[in-house]
Write an enzyme that holds these catalytic residues in place. Structure first.
Site, mmCIF file in Angstrom:
data_model
loop_
_atom_site.group_PDB
_atom_site.id
_atom_site.type_symbol
_atom_site.label_atom_id
_atom_site.label_comp_id
_atom_site.label_asym_id
_atom_site.label_seq_id
_atom_site.Cartn_x
_atom_site.Cartn_y
_atom_site.Cartn_z
ATOM 1 N N TYR A 60 0.851 -1.201 0.000
ATOM 2 C CA TYR A 60 0.000 0.000 0.000
ATOM 3 C C TYR A 60 0.878 1.239 0.000
ATOM 4 C CZ TYR A 60 -4.959 -0.199 -0.183
ATOM 5 O OH TYR A 60 -6.236 -0.275 -0.659
ATOM 6 N N GLU A 62 -0.480 4.741 -0.798
ATOM 7 C CA GLU A 62 -1.268 5.938 -1.123
ATOM 8 C C GLU A 62 -0.407 7.182 -0.947
ATOM 9 O OE1 GLU A 62 -4.606 5.633 1.490
ATOM 10 O OE2 GLU A 62 -5.885 4.747 -0.050
ATOM 11 N N ASP A 206 -5.837 12.824 -25.719
ATOM 12 C CA ASP A 206 -5.910 11.436 -25.271
ATOM 13 C C ASP A 206 -5.125 10.622 -26.293
ATOM 14 O OD1 ASP A 206 -6.427 8.826 -24.645
ATOM 15 O OD2 ASP A 206 -8.607 9.074 -24.437
ATOM 16 N N THR A 232 -2.670 5.234 -22.404
ATOM 17 C CA THR A 232 -2.551 3.887 -21.860
ATOM 18 C C THR A 232 -1.110 3.434 -22.086
ATOM 19 O OG1 THR A 232 -3.081 2.881 -23.981
ATOM 20 C CG2 THR A 232 -4.930 3.244 -22.496
ATOM 21 N N LYS A 235 -0.898 -0.354 -25.258
ATOM 22 C CA LYS A 235 -1.233 -0.465 -26.684
ATOM 23 C C LYS A 235 0.080 -0.487 -27.478
ATOM 24 C CE LYS A 235 -5.861 1.147 -25.679
ATOM 25 N NZ LYS A 235 -6.921 2.158 -25.840
ATOM 26 N N ARG A 241 -0.806 -3.411 -18.679
ATOM 27 C CA ARG A 241 -2.152 -2.842 -18.858
ATOM 28 C C ARG A 241 -2.339 -1.749 -17.819
ATOM 29 N NH1 ARG A 241 -6.256 -3.749 -21.563
ATOM 30 N NH2 ARG A 241 -4.982 -5.369 -22.486
HETATM 31 C C1 LIG Z 1 -8.018 2.427 -25.045
HETATM 32 C C2 LIG Z 1 -8.455 3.828 -24.873
HETATM 33 C C3 LIG Z 1 -8.841 4.345 -23.621
HETATM 34 C C4 LIG Z 1 -9.130 3.477 -22.423
HETATM 35 O O1 LIG Z 1 -8.118 2.720 -21.946
HETATM 36 P P1 LIG Z 1 -8.455 1.530 -20.901
HETATM 37 O O2 LIG Z 1 -7.099 1.164 -20.408
HETATM 38 O O3 LIG Z 1 -9.167 0.486 -21.652
HETATM 39 O O4 LIG Z 1 -9.287 2.129 -19.816
HETATM 40 C C5 LIG Z 1 -9.102 5.700 -23.517
HETATM 41 N N1 LIG Z 1 -9.017 6.500 -24.575
HETATM 42 C C6 LIG Z 1 -8.702 6.040 -25.806
HETATM 43 C C7 LIG Z 1 -8.637 6.988 -26.931
HETATM 44 C C8 LIG Z 1 -8.419 4.687 -25.987
HETATM 45 O O5 LIG Z 1 -8.138 4.245 -27.204
#
Ligand SMILES: *Cc1c(COP(=O)(O)O)cnc(C)c1O
Length: 424
Positions: A60, A62, A206, A232, A235, A241
């Site tokens: 933990y 935090e 994003d 993320t 990817k 993850r």
């Molecule tokens: C994959 C994705 C997310 C979300 O990611 P998670 O790890 O699945 O929560 C957010 N924004 C975009 C543009 C994505 O492609």
């Protein structure tokens, strides 16, 4: 320092819980045995997986390094400090927060940092390539905030920049968001920055999908233009993850407070350690070569599918993914996905812009090259894969015992044997 690592004792798991051990093995067989073309997936390294399967999961912590709510954080502090420093260096960012549990969690924190319930955000619409967390009605983002959406131009099928500017002037959003999950082309970050400045909005990118290409210096970075970039790590980037946020120094305190304690509890220290390992991998020359190859492969795959009548929207791609319109071959997205699946090829059905079908049927598929490029495949293999997909989609069947399914599957097996995922 201890000499022995504790964790990853697969024999022990097999003897205690053969059911779950069996799932782990059969999932490995599944990903080794077929072609993985989901644009948002990748195969992280044994080093990343080792950090994930470690005792850091127990701790933990935090708070932030040096300012924790719990004792005993001296060692995990080192992991988080390394992750932060590597992330800042990799993306040339003022500040990094490496605690978000996922892309959606990172996005939640960005909303928390800059918006109050009822405030307006301008973002790309989901059916045109955005994301659930960009203000759709089924997500917290659309329930708690006022989302205005831009889309793509019907002619170019690329972002309608004029519409972005017009909607920004009209609605004066608090935040303007660029990025999405089915955008094959580069985004003009400079344009978005100018529009955000015109209306006094925060500019948020994003970068969940394409941040790995930025890390490998294969496409331009949003970091010099955006106030904040969320992403993320699993990817194209190829890490665990998870998620992360980088931002300008002026937003450091707001972002850190929004991640914790506003949106999350204890950080997942095993995952943060794995992110540190991944950021180190991404700084290597090998990773830069990988990122460029991902794009070369995506271009050839998109073009070759186009030659077989499976039209790439926008005419192609500049990134790791392409979106294909199946209307010319008169197959729906849901059928194409099932036929590919039966033939050992994993793709996802996807709405195309102005799709006449419902989202659960869809007129398109989305394909991406992060996984097959990690396996070492190049442009020659992409041409083969395009032929296999086209054969399965146009002449195949959802039944794995259908002759076409069997024939394509045999060729898929031959290909993945030459380019194994997780070589034995
Ligand atoms: C994959 C994705 C997310 C979300 O990611 P998670 O790890 O699945 O929560 C957010 N924004 C975009 C543009 C994505 O492609």
């Amino acid at each position: 320092m201890s000499e022995s690592f504790y964790g990853s004792d697969f024999a022990a798991l097999q003897s205690f819980d053969p059911e779950i051990a069996g799932v782990l093995l059969s999932e490995l067989d599944r990903l080794r045995g077929g072609l993985q073309l989901i644009a948002s997936e990748n195969f992280s390294s044994p080093e990343v997986l080792t950090a994930l399967g470690s005792t850091l999961s127990n701790k933990y912590a935090e708070g932030y390094p040096g300012r924790r709510y719990y004792g005993g954080c001296s060692e995990v502090d080192k992991a988080e400090e390394l992750a932060i420093e590597r992330c800042k260096t990799l993306f040339e960012a003022d500040h990094a927060n490496v605690q978000p549990h996922s892309g959606a969690s990172a996005n939640q924190a960005v909303y928390g940092a800059f918006m109050q319930p009822g405030d307006t955000i301008l973002a790309m619409s989901l059916p045109h390539g955005g994301h659930l967390t960009h203000g759709t009605k089924v997500s917290f983002s659309g329930k708690w905030f006022n989302a205005v959406h831009y889309g793509v131009d019907p002619e170019t099928e690329n972002i309608d920049y004029e519409q972005v500017e017009r909607l920004a002037q009209e609605h004066r959003p608090k935040v303007i968001l660029a990025g999405g999950s089915a955008i094959p082309r580069l985004i003009d970050f400079e344009f978005f920055r100018r529009v955000a400045d015109e209306v006094g909005a925060v500019f948020w990118v994003d970068a969940a999908h394409f941040i790995g290409l930025v890390a490998g210096k294969a496409i331009p970075s949003p970091v010099p233009f955006a106030d904040v970039v969320s992403f993320t790590t699993h990817k194209v980037l190829r890490g665990p993850r998870s998620g992360a946020i980088v931002c300008r120094e002026e937003h450091r305190v707001a972002i850190d407070k929004a991640v914790f304690p506003m949106m999350q509890g204890g950080p997942q220290m095993h995952s943060i350690a794995a992110k540190a390992v991944n950021f180190k991998e991404c700084a290597t020359p090998e990773y830069a070569v990988y990122a460029r190859q991902v794009i070369d492969n995506a271009r050839v795959l998109a073009e070759s599918l186009g030659e077989r009548g499976i039209r790439p929207t926008t005419g192609g791609t500049d990134t790791h993914l392409s979106l294909h319109d199946l209307q010319p071959v008169e197959v729906t997205g849901v059928d194409a996905e099932a036929r590919c699946d039966a033939a050992g090829i994993t793709v996802n059905k996807n709405a195309i812009p102005f799709d006449p079908q419902k989202p659960n049927i869809a007129s398109g598929i989305r394909v991406g090259t992060p996984c097959v490029t990690t396996q070492g495949m190049g442009t020659d293999e992409m041409k083969v894969i395009a032929d296999l997909i086209a054969t399965a989609v146009t002449t195949g069947d959802a039944d794995p015992e259908h002759a076409v399914s069997r024939e394509v599957r045999a060729q898929v097996s031959e290909l993945v044997e030459r380019f194994p995922a997780y070589p034995r």
